[in-house]
Scaffold this motif. Sequence first.
Motif, PDB file in Angstrom:
ATOM      1  N   ILE A 168       4.405   9.428  -0.612  1.00 59.85           N
ATOM      2  CA  ILE A 168       3.083   9.584   0.003  1.00 59.85           C
ATOM      3  C   ILE A 168       1.989   9.901  -1.004  1.00 59.85           C
ATOM      4  O   ILE A 168       0.835  10.057  -0.623  1.00 59.85           O
ATOM      5  CB  ILE A 168       3.083  10.666   1.108  1.00 59.85           C
ATOM      6  N   GLY A 169       2.347   9.991  -2.278  1.00 59.89           N
ATOM      7  CA  GLY A 169       1.344  10.275  -3.299  1.00 59.89           C
ATOM      8  C   GLY A 169       0.475   9.064  -3.565  1.00 59.89           C
ATOM      9  O   GLY A 169       0.680   7.979  -3.024  1.00 59.89           O
ATOM     10  N   GLY A 170      -0.512   9.248  -4.376  1.00 57.67           N
ATOM     11  CA  GLY A 170      -1.412   8.153  -4.708  1.00 57.67           C
ATOM     12  C   GLY A 170      -2.729   8.290  -3.975  1.00 57.67           C
ATOM     13  O   GLY A 170      -2.928   9.178  -3.150  1.00 57.67           O
ATOM     14  N   LYS A 171      -3.605   7.396  -4.276  1.00 56.31           N
ATOM     15  CA  LYS A 171      -4.982   7.493  -3.793  1.00 56.31           C
ATOM     16  C   LYS A 171      -5.144   7.160  -2.310  1.00 56.31           C
ATOM     17  O   LYS A 171      -6.005   7.713  -1.639  1.00 56.31           O
ATOM     18  CB  LYS A 171      -5.848   6.558  -4.643  1.00 56.31           C
ATOM     19  N   TYR A 172      -4.320   6.260  -1.773  1.00 52.23           N
ATOM     20  CA  TYR A 172      -4.582   5.732  -0.437  1.00 52.23           C
ATOM     21  C   TYR A 172      -3.525   6.028   0.624  1.00 52.23           C
ATOM     22  O   TYR A 172      -3.831   5.971   1.810  1.00 52.23           O
ATOM     23  CB  TYR A 172      -4.781   4.219  -0.507  1.00 52.23           C
TER      24      TYR A 172
ATOM     25  N   LYS B 249      -6.412  -6.293  -1.670  1.00 47.94           N
ATOM     26  CA  LYS B 249      -5.145  -6.403  -2.393  1.00 47.94           C
ATOM     27  C   LYS B 249      -4.406  -5.066  -2.403  1.00 47.94           C
ATOM     28  O   LYS B 249      -3.202  -5.003  -2.162  1.00 47.94           O
ATOM     29  CB  LYS B 249      -5.401  -6.875  -3.827  1.00 47.94           C
ATOM     30  N   MET B 250      -5.130  -3.976  -2.668  1.00 50.23           N
ATOM     31  CA  MET B 250      -4.516  -2.652  -2.718  1.00 50.23           C
ATOM     32  C   MET B 250      -4.062  -2.211  -1.332  1.00 50.23           C
ATOM     33  O   MET B 250      -3.008  -1.586  -1.185  1.00 50.23           O
ATOM     34  CB  MET B 250      -5.487  -1.630  -3.312  1.00 50.23           C
ATOM     35  N   LEU B 251      -4.847  -2.540  -0.292  1.00 56.04           N
ATOM     36  CA  LEU B 251      -4.445  -2.207   1.071  1.00 56.04           C
ATOM     37  C   LEU B 251      -3.141  -2.912   1.421  1.00 56.04           C
ATOM     38  O   LEU B 251      -2.210  -2.288   1.932  1.00 56.04           O
ATOM     39  CB  LEU B 251      -5.544  -2.566   2.069  1.00 56.04           C
ATOM     40  N   THR B 252      -3.052  -4.195   1.126  1.00 58.30           N
ATOM     41  CA  THR B 252      -1.842  -4.957   1.417  1.00 58.30           C
ATOM     42  C   THR B 252      -0.645  -4.370   0.686  1.00 58.30           C
ATOM     43  O   THR B 252       0.424  -4.168   1.273  1.00 58.30           O
ATOM     44  CB  THR B 252      -2.037  -6.441   1.025  1.00 58.30           C
ATOM     45  N   GLN B 253      -0.809  -4.069  -0.589  1.00 54.72           N
ATOM     46  CA  GLN B 253       0.276  -3.513  -1.395  1.00 54.72           C
ATOM     47  C   GLN B 253       0.719  -2.147  -0.854  1.00 54.72           C
ATOM     48  O   GLN B 253       1.915  -1.876  -0.709  1.00 54.72           O
ATOM     49  CB  GLN B 253      -0.174  -3.370  -2.845  1.00 54.72           C
TER      50      GLN B 253
ATOM     51  N   GLU C 271       4.345  -0.899   0.795  1.00 54.47           N
ATOM     52  CA  GLU C 271       5.107   0.241   0.284  1.00 54.47           C
ATOM     53  C   GLU C 271       5.404   1.244   1.397  1.00 54.47           C
ATOM     54  O   GLU C 271       6.530   1.742   1.501  1.00 54.47           O
ATOM     55  CB  GLU C 271       4.349   0.923  -0.855  1.00 54.47           C
ATOM     56  N   LEU C 272       4.413   1.522   2.240  1.00 51.88           N
ATOM     57  CA  LEU C 272       4.628   2.448   3.350  1.00 51.88           C
ATOM     58  C   LEU C 272       5.639   1.891   4.348  1.00 51.88           C
ATOM     59  O   LEU C 272       6.450   2.636   4.908  1.00 51.88           O
ATOM     60  CB  LEU C 272       3.304   2.753   4.048  1.00 51.88           C
ATOM     61  N   GLU C 273       5.616   0.582   4.557  1.00 57.75           N
ATOM     62  CA  GLU C 273       6.588  -0.061   5.449  1.00 57.75           C
ATOM     63  C   GLU C 273       7.984  -0.007   4.835  1.00 57.75           C
ATOM     64  O   GLU C 273       8.963   0.297   5.528  1.00 57.75           O
ATOM     65  CB  GLU C 273       6.182  -1.509   5.729  1.00 57.75           C
ATOM     66  N   ALA C 274       8.096  -0.265   3.542  1.00 50.18           N
ATOM     67  CA  ALA C 274       9.397  -0.217   2.861  1.00 50.18           C
ATOM     68  C   ALA C 274       9.987   1.192   2.910  1.00 50.18           C
ATOM     69  O   ALA C 274      11.214   1.349   2.997  1.00 50.18           O
ATOM     70  CB  ALA C 274       9.254  -0.683   1.415  1.00 50.18           C
TER      71      ALA C 274
END
Length: 107
Positions: free
Chosen positions: A19-23, A51-55, A59-62
């Motif tokens: 859950i870390g990171g900017k978004y 692009k960052m939203l999609t990525q 990651e959150l889904e994975a």
Amino acid sequence: MKKNIQKAYCAVDYAFQRIGGKYKGRILWVLREGCLRYGELNRAVVGITPKMLTQTLKELEADKLIIRKVYLEVPPKVEYSLTDTGMELIPFISQMRSWGEKRMSAS
């Protein structure tokens, strides 16, 4: 797409890798109230590129924190919502938000 997660050395490290990171925290917080479509998320999370939203959503889904539901219709419709595991994080994100508000007002 599973990102390359380093070995976690403790539970705190494990949690912040997911859950870390900017978004990520901001996306989880926005989804606390229910399902949102991609465009709604893009508008709600200020400053994020498509692009960052999609990525970040991938990651959150994975990590099984959000669910991506695709509707077979034209035009395509995709909704994102929190899993039960993702919902478990909301009280902690709320506490972090309160702490941040307090620190910001003291500055």
